[in-house]
Design a protein around this motif. Structure first.
Motif, PDB file in Angstrom:
ATOM      1  N   SER A   1       0.847  -1.186   0.000  1.00  0.00           N
ATOM      2  CA  SER A   1       0.000   0.000   0.000  1.00  0.00           C
ATOM      3  C   SER A   1       0.889   1.244   0.000  1.00  0.00           C
ATOM      4  CB  SER A   1      -0.892  -0.009   1.250  1.00  0.00           C
ATOM      5  OG  SER A   1      -1.670   1.160   1.311  1.00  0.00           O
ATOM      6  N   ARG A   2       0.677   2.073  -0.988  1.00  0.00           N
ATOM      7  CA  ARG A   2       1.460   3.305  -1.114  1.00  0.00           C
ATOM      8  C   ARG A   2       2.966   3.032  -1.026  1.00  0.00           C
ATOM      9  NH1 ARG A   2      -1.479   4.483   3.130  1.00  0.00           N
ATOM     10  NH2 ARG A   2      -3.653   4.853   2.671  1.00  0.00           N
ATOM     11  N   ARG A   3       3.444   2.079  -1.826  1.00  0.00           N
ATOM     12  CA  ARG A   3       4.860   1.715  -1.916  1.00  0.00           C
ATOM     13  C   ARG A   3       5.434   1.101  -0.650  1.00  0.00           C
ATOM     14  NH1 ARG A   3       7.960   6.167  -5.555  1.00  0.00           N
ATOM     15  NH2 ARG A   3       6.480   6.168  -7.254  1.00  0.00           N
ATOM     16  N   ARG A   4       4.594   0.747   0.284  1.00  0.00           N
ATOM     17  CA  ARG A   4       5.049   0.112   1.523  1.00  0.00           C
ATOM     18  C   ARG A   4       4.510  -1.307   1.567  1.00  0.00           C
ATOM     19  NH1 ARG A   4       3.448   3.294   6.625  1.00  0.00           N
ATOM     20  NH2 ARG A   4       4.183   1.336   7.460  1.00  0.00           N
ATOM     21  N   ARG A   5       5.353  -2.220   2.017  1.00  0.00           N
ATOM     22  CA  ARG A   5       4.892  -3.593   2.207  1.00  0.00           C
ATOM     23  C   ARG A   5       4.059  -3.639   3.479  1.00  0.00           C
ATOM     24  NH1 ARG A   5       8.824  -8.558   1.674  1.00  0.00           N
ATOM     25  NH2 ARG A   5       7.875  -8.786  -0.345  1.00  0.00           N
ATOM     26  N   CYS A   6       2.929  -4.295   3.393  1.00  0.00           N
ATOM     27  CA  CYS A   6       2.015  -4.391   4.530  1.00  0.00           C
ATOM     28  C   CYS A   6       1.941  -5.842   4.983  1.00  0.00           C
ATOM     29  CB  CYS A   6       0.612  -3.942   4.129  1.00  0.00           C
ATOM     30  SG  CYS A   6       0.547  -2.253   3.550  1.00  0.00           S
ATOM     31  N   LEU A   7       1.956  -6.019   6.271  1.00  0.00           N
ATOM     32  CA  LEU A   7       1.834  -7.337   6.883  1.00  0.00           C
ATOM     33  C   LEU A   7       0.738  -7.236   7.932  1.00  0.00           C
ATOM     34  CD1 LEU A   7       3.057 -10.219   7.263  1.00  0.00           C
ATOM     35  CD2 LEU A   7       4.534  -9.210   8.992  1.00  0.00           C
ATOM     36  N   VAL A   8      -0.357  -7.951   7.700  1.00  0.00           N
ATOM     37  CA  VAL A   8      -1.456  -7.982   8.660  1.00  0.00           C
ATOM     38  C   VAL A   8      -1.540  -9.408   9.182  1.00  0.00           C
ATOM     39  CG1 VAL A   8      -3.925  -7.660   9.039  1.00  0.00           C
ATOM     40  CG2 VAL A   8      -2.703  -6.144   7.472  1.00  0.00           C
ATOM     41  N   VAL A   9      -1.435  -9.542  10.493  1.00  0.00           N
ATOM     42  CA  VAL A   9      -1.410 -10.854  11.129  1.00  0.00           C
ATOM     43  C   VAL A   9      -2.572 -10.941  12.108  1.00  0.00           C
ATOM     44  CG1 VAL A   9      -0.024 -12.463  12.467  1.00  0.00           C
ATOM     45  CG2 VAL A   9       1.107 -10.808  10.977  1.00  0.00           C
ATOM     46  N   LEU A  10      -3.374 -11.975  11.949  1.00  0.00           N
ATOM     47  CA  LEU A  10      -4.499 -12.206  12.857  1.00  0.00           C
ATOM     48  C   LEU A  10      -4.304 -13.555  13.536  1.00  0.00           C
ATOM     49  CD1 LEU A  10      -7.436 -11.083  10.566  1.00  0.00           C
ATOM     50  CD2 LEU A  10      -6.485  -9.863  12.496  1.00  0.00           C
ATOM     51  N   PRO A  11      -4.026 -13.568  14.825  1.00  0.00           N
ATOM     52  CA  PRO A  11      -3.924 -14.849  15.531  1.00  0.00           C
ATOM     53  C   PRO A  11      -5.286 -15.535  15.598  1.00  0.00           C
ATOM     54  CG  PRO A  11      -2.936 -13.075  16.814  1.00  0.00           C
ATOM     55  CD  PRO A  11      -3.668 -12.442  15.678  1.00  0.00           C
ATOM     56  N   LYS A  12      -5.297 -16.820  15.394  1.00  0.00           N
ATOM     57  CA  LYS A  12      -6.552 -17.573  15.419  1.00  0.00           C
ATOM     58  C   LYS A  12      -7.172 -17.575  16.819  1.00  0.00           C
ATOM     59  CE  LYS A  12      -5.619 -20.620  11.565  1.00  0.00           C
ATOM     60  NZ  LYS A  12      -5.465 -22.017  11.123  1.00  0.00           N
TER      61      LYS A  12
ATOM     62  N   GLY B   1     -16.045 -22.051  14.170  1.00  0.00           N
ATOM     63  CA  GLY B   1     -15.987 -21.997  12.716  1.00  0.00           C
ATOM     64  C   GLY B   1     -15.629 -20.645  12.130  1.00  0.00           C
ATOM     65  N   GLU B   2     -15.485 -19.628  12.943  1.00  0.00           N
ATOM     66  CA  GLU B   2     -15.207 -18.282  12.435  1.00  0.00           C
ATOM     67  C   GLU B   2     -13.829 -18.212  11.768  1.00  0.00           C
ATOM     68  OE1 GLU B   2     -15.678 -13.662  13.868  1.00  0.00           O
ATOM     69  OE2 GLU B   2     -15.183 -15.167  15.379  1.00  0.00           O
ATOM     70  N   SER B   3     -12.839 -18.855  12.361  1.00  0.00           N
ATOM     71  CA  SER B   3     -11.496 -18.844  11.794  1.00  0.00           C
ATOM     72  C   SER B   3     -11.458 -19.568  10.447  1.00  0.00           C
ATOM     73  CB  SER B   3     -10.513 -19.490  12.778  1.00  0.00           C
ATOM     74  OG  SER B   3      -9.208 -19.426  12.267  1.00  0.00           O
ATOM     75  N   GLU B   4     -12.166 -20.678  10.330  1.00  0.00           N
ATOM     76  CA  GLU B   4     -12.217 -21.421   9.068  1.00  0.00           C
ATOM     77  C   GLU B   4     -12.952 -20.620   7.990  1.00  0.00           C
ATOM     78  OE1 GLU B   4     -13.096 -22.714  12.035  1.00  0.00           O
ATOM     79  OE2 GLU B   4     -11.417 -24.094  12.349  1.00  0.00           O
ATOM     80  N   LEU B   5     -13.995 -19.915   8.375  1.00  0.00           N
ATOM     81  CA  LEU B   5     -14.735 -19.088   7.433  1.00  0.00           C
ATOM     82  C   LEU B   5     -13.863 -17.928   6.936  1.00  0.00           C
ATOM     83  CD1 LEU B   5     -17.483 -18.902   6.080  1.00  0.00           C
ATOM     84  CD2 LEU B   5     -18.250 -17.465   7.954  1.00  0.00           C
ATOM     85  N   LEU B   6     -13.070 -17.339   7.843  1.00  0.00           N
ATOM     86  CA  LEU B   6     -12.134 -16.287   7.442  1.00  0.00           C
ATOM     87  C   LEU B   6     -11.113 -16.841   6.456  1.00  0.00           C
ATOM     88  CD1 LEU B   6     -10.843 -13.482   7.544  1.00  0.00           C
ATOM     89  CD2 LEU B   6      -9.601 -14.231   9.573  1.00  0.00           C
ATOM     90  N   ALA B   7     -10.610 -18.044   6.695  1.00  0.00           N
ATOM     91  CA  ALA B   7      -9.632 -18.653   5.782  1.00  0.00           C
ATOM     92  C   ALA B   7     -10.238 -18.829   4.389  1.00  0.00           C
ATOM     93  CB  ALA B   7      -9.144 -19.977   6.344  1.00  0.00           C
ATOM     94  N   ALA B   8     -11.454 -19.327   4.315  1.00  0.00           N
ATOM     95  CA  ALA B   8     -12.121 -19.506   3.015  1.00  0.00           C
ATOM     96  C   ALA B   8     -12.344 -18.157   2.331  1.00  0.00           C
ATOM     97  CB  ALA B   8     -13.449 -20.239   3.209  1.00  0.00           C
ATOM     98  N   PHE B   9     -12.775 -17.162   3.090  1.00  0.00           N
ATOM     99  CA  PHE B   9     -13.006 -15.823   2.574  1.00  0.00           C
ATOM    100  C   PHE B   9     -11.703 -15.222   2.048  1.00  0.00           C
ATOM    101  CE2 PHE B   9     -13.296 -11.202   3.287  1.00  0.00           C
ATOM    102  CZ  PHE B   9     -14.419 -10.910   2.525  1.00  0.00           C
ATOM    103  N   ALA B  10     -10.628 -15.349   2.808  1.00  0.00           N
ATOM    104  CA  ALA B  10      -9.339 -14.771   2.414  1.00  0.00           C
ATOM    105  C   ALA B  10      -8.774 -15.461   1.169  1.00  0.00           C
ATOM    106  CB  ALA B  10      -8.354 -14.877   3.569  1.00  0.00           C
ATOM    107  N   HIS B  11      -8.901 -16.767   1.086  1.00  0.00           N
ATOM    108  CA  HIS B  11      -8.434 -17.471  -0.118  1.00  0.00           C
ATOM    109  C   HIS B  11      -9.235 -17.036  -1.342  1.00  0.00           C
ATOM    110  CE1 HIS B  11      -5.241 -20.163   0.997  1.00  0.00           C
ATOM    111  NE2 HIS B  11      -5.903 -20.551   2.076  1.00  0.00           N
ATOM    112  N   ALA B  12     -10.528 -16.819  -1.173  1.00  0.00           N
ATOM    113  CA  ALA B  12     -11.357 -16.382  -2.292  1.00  0.00           C
ATOM    114  C   ALA B  12     -10.983 -14.971  -2.737  1.00  0.00           C
ATOM    115  CB  ALA B  12     -12.832 -16.434  -1.907  1.00  0.00           C
ATOM    116  N   ARG B  13     -10.637 -14.101  -1.799  1.00  0.00           N
ATOM    117  CA  ARG B  13     -10.325 -12.697  -2.118  1.00  0.00           C
ATOM    118  C   ARG B  13      -8.877 -12.481  -2.527  1.00  0.00           C
ATOM    119  NH1 ARG B  13     -14.291  -8.940  -2.893  1.00  0.00           N
ATOM    120  NH2 ARG B  13     -16.080  -9.586  -1.705  1.00  0.00           N
ATOM    121  N   ALA B  14      -7.929 -13.048  -1.756  1.00  0.00           N
ATOM    122  CA  ALA B  14      -6.518 -12.739  -1.964  1.00  0.00           C
ATOM    123  C   ALA B  14      -5.754 -13.855  -2.644  1.00  0.00           C
ATOM    124  CB  ALA B  14      -5.861 -12.425  -0.613  1.00  0.00           C
TER     125      ALA B  14
END
Length: 171
Positions: free
Chosen positions: A136-147, A154-167
């Motif tokens: 973002s804006r020439r900077r590397r971004c690292l976003v980390v969410l601990p499970k 099931g919220e963590s698994e749903l996030l994983a499916a959502f993230a794979h679909a988007r990113a």
């Protein structure tokens, strides 16, 4: 699958030093630098050994410098940089993160930081973490969410499916 397109995930908490180190390794932030440093170490060590008509000539001082350089650049500096990033980057501070259809928004202190999905290069899941890497804006971004921050079943698994679909996984 339609339920993941409309999903919104919220997490509030902070990272531990171990979690941050795992995320940095997963993201491969120092992988390219380590390859260059390994090559430089080999070339420096090769300069300490020459072939002559009498056989091999070894210069211990140059080999010692190559060994010290290799240890410093390959082992010490990446760990120091990760520890410094943890302290100065505010990784240990408590944050609130919202992941939704438009991107990832991190609330820390004053102004929120947003990364839209087009800026997210890849997503990777480890047994303990969800790791998003972007630019973002020439900077590397690292976003980390601990499970551990996701308490609903099931919220963590749903996030994983959502993230794979988007990113995706960067491939």
């Amino acid at each position: 699958m339609s339920e993941t397109h409309e999903a919104s995930f919220h997490a509030t908490g902070s990272l531990t030093r171990d979690e941050y180190g795992e995320a940095v390794r997963t993201a491969g932030l120092f992988r390219g630098g380590r390859a260059v440093a390994a090559l430089a170490t080999v070339l420096l060590a090769a300069a300490g050994v020459t072939l002559s008509s009498d056989g091999l000539t070894v210069r211990p001082a140059v080999l010692g410098i190559a060994a010290a350089y290799g240890l410093l650049v390959l082992l010490v500096l990446p760990r120091w940089a990760a520890a410094r990033g943890f302290r100065t980057g505010g990784a240990c501070e408590e944050k609130r993160v919202v992941v939704d259809g438009t991107g990832i928004e991190v609330f820390r202190g004053g102004e929120p930081q947003r990364i839209v999905w087009d800026e997210v290069r890849w997503y990777h899941e480890t047994p303990r973490l969800h790791v998003f890497v972007g630019r973002s804006r020439r900077r590397r971004c690292l976003v980390v969410l601990p499970k551990r921050l996701f308490t609903a079943p099931g919220e963590s698994e749903l996030l994983a499916a959502f993230a794979h679909a988007r990113a995706g996984d960067g491939s």
